[in-house]
Design an enzyme around this catalytic site. Structure first.
Site, PDB file in Angstrom:
ATOM      1  CG  HIS A  13      36.275  40.156  40.600  1.00  0.00           C
ATOM      2  ND1 HIS A  13      36.672  41.731  40.809  1.00  0.00           N
ATOM      3  CD2 HIS A  13      36.541  39.943  42.066  1.00  0.00           C
ATOM      4  CE1 HIS A  13      36.879  41.818  42.015  1.00  0.00           C
ATOM      5  NE2 HIS A  13      36.962  40.932  42.689  1.00  0.00           N
TER       6      HIS A  13
ATOM      7  CG  HIS B 190      35.759  38.499  45.126  1.00  0.00           C
ATOM      8  ND1 HIS B 190      36.961  38.745  44.925  1.00  0.00           N
ATOM      9  CD2 HIS B 190      35.291  37.242  45.252  1.00  0.00           C
ATOM     10  CE1 HIS B 190      37.609  37.458  45.193  1.00  0.00           C
ATOM     11  NE2 HIS B 190      36.424  36.631  45.196  1.00  0.00           N
TER      12      HIS B 190
ATOM     13  CG  ASP C 251      35.240  44.174  47.068  1.00  0.00           C
ATOM     14  OD1 ASP C 251      34.875  42.951  46.504  1.00  0.00           O
ATOM     15  OD2 ASP C 251      36.210  44.556  47.084  1.00  0.00           O
ATOM     16  CG  HIS C 252      34.722  44.466  42.540  1.00  0.00           C
ATOM     17  ND1 HIS C 252      35.490  45.649  41.946  1.00  0.00           N
ATOM     18  CD2 HIS C 252      35.507  43.997  43.708  1.00  0.00           C
ATOM     19  CE1 HIS C 252      36.728  45.573  42.579  1.00  0.00           C
ATOM     20  NE2 HIS C 252      36.786  44.615  43.625  1.00  0.00           N
TER      21      HIS C 252
ATOM     22  CG  HIS D 247      41.207  38.656  41.970  1.00  0.00           C
ATOM     23  ND1 HIS D 247      42.021  39.143  42.987  1.00  0.00           N
ATOM     24  CD2 HIS D 247      40.023  38.802  42.389  1.00  0.00           C
ATOM     25  CE1 HIS D 247      41.608  39.423  43.901  1.00  0.00           C
ATOM     26  NE2 HIS D 247      40.131  39.353  43.846  1.00  0.00           N
TER      27      HIS D 247
ATOM     28  CG  ASP E 166      39.792  43.143  43.027  1.00  0.00           C
ATOM     29  OD1 ASP E 166      39.509  42.455  43.975  1.00  0.00           O
ATOM     30  OD2 ASP E 166      39.471  44.350  43.075  1.00  0.00           O
TER      31      ASP E 166
END
EC number: 3.1.26.11
Length: 307
Positions: free
Chosen positions: A62, A64, A66-67, A139, A207
């Site tokens: 996804h 976000h 941090d990914h 998520h 997530d």
């Protein structure tokens, strides 16, 4: 053949000293596929020593930060390694928009970047002969979980080939699924091949809340790599509100899926000792390990399939 899997980082939300953001690198037949790409992913990868040139695909769960925030650094490292072949990026709706934005600091690469936006339920090929599929995760935003399999050909039955009088020179063609003509006979692969054999597989799920659909995606995998954002049952309301899982819920997903092994990752920054998460998960699913940054796991065809 085998699949080598390195858990490059195990932290969710933000990188910490000694713990990089959650990302997983897969090597199959010398080709590489990266699952998620948080800030700084190239640093533990560089320490691993697998090289960057053979990266053929990136699968993003996804959008976000941090990914995905590590994409520019990875693209630069792959370019510096001399890759000119296309690199494929797979992800949910919105992947093109985010990737294009991140690439404003890396606009020109010596290789094409091809983006594939997925809705879930698609099947597609990954480098090294891996066959992949995906499913929607839960998520709150578009998020995907992935499964990858390395198929295995049926065993070649040499005795059957000898009974048919086939010269050895034709065996390889039959073993690779080709029908051959010999002395007026049409010989099909099924005549000299054994029964179907189970391949090897893994699933990458992060997530998300646990769902039956994700259990189906991970059905009978040799390895389930799964988030374990929280380790304390008292954090269940937090897990529900943030659409993440407790360690014991990750274990429940592995149990429901009939997975052979579970590796926990994507730990909350407040978790300093992952042994508690491992203990909680093992109470539900015994064959559980908490990942450590840089952990390498190899999956090979099981011994009982050699016959």
């Amino acid at each position: 053949m085998m699949i080598d899997i390195c858990i490059l980082g195990t932290c969710g939300m933000m990188p910490l000293p000694g713990r990089w953001l959650s990302s997983t690198l897969v090597r199959c037949d010398s080709s590489l596929t990266l699952f998620d790409c948080g800030e700084g992913t190239q640093i533990p990868w560089k320490s691993l020593g697998w090289g960057f040139r053979q990266l053929g695909a990136i699968c993003l769960s996804h959008m976000h930060a941090d990914h995905v925030a590590g994409l520019p650094g990875i693209l630069f490292m792959v370019a510096h390694a001399g890759r000119t072949e296309p690199l494929h990026i797979y992800g949910p709706t919105g992947t093109t928009y985010i990737t294009d934005g991140l690439r404003r600091v890396a606009p020109e690469m010596p290789y094409p970047v091809i983006i594939h936006e997925l809705k879930g339920h698609e099947h597609f090929a990954l480098p090294g002969g891996l066959q992949a599929s995906c499913a929607p995760a839960n998520h709150g935003i578009h998020c995907l979980a992935y499964r990858a399999e390395l198929p295995r050909r049926p065993a070649f039955q040499a005795a059957r080939a000898q009974e048919l009088g086939l010269p050895v020179q034709l065996w390889s063609r039959l073993q690779h699924g080709e029908t051959v003509e010999y002395q007026g006979q049409t010989i099909k692969p099924a005549q000299v091949l054994g029964p179907p054999r189970r391949g090897i597989s893994f699933a990458y799920i992060t997530d998300t809340r646990p769902t039956q659909q994700l259990a189906m995606l991970a059905r009978d995998v040799d390895l389930l790599i799964c988030e374990s954002m929280y380790d304390d049952p008292e954090d269940l309301p937090l897990a529900k509100s943030n659409a993440h899982m407790l360690a014991e819920e990750s274990a429940g997903l592995a149990l429901s899926a009939g997975a052979h092994e579970l590796i926990l990752t994507h730990f909350s920054p407040k978790i300093h000792d992952t042994r508690q998460a491992e203990k909680a998960a093992r109470a539900v699913f015994a064959k559980t390990r908490a990942a450590k940054d840089g952990m390498v796991v190899s999956l090979d065809y099981s011994n009982e399939q050699e016959a």
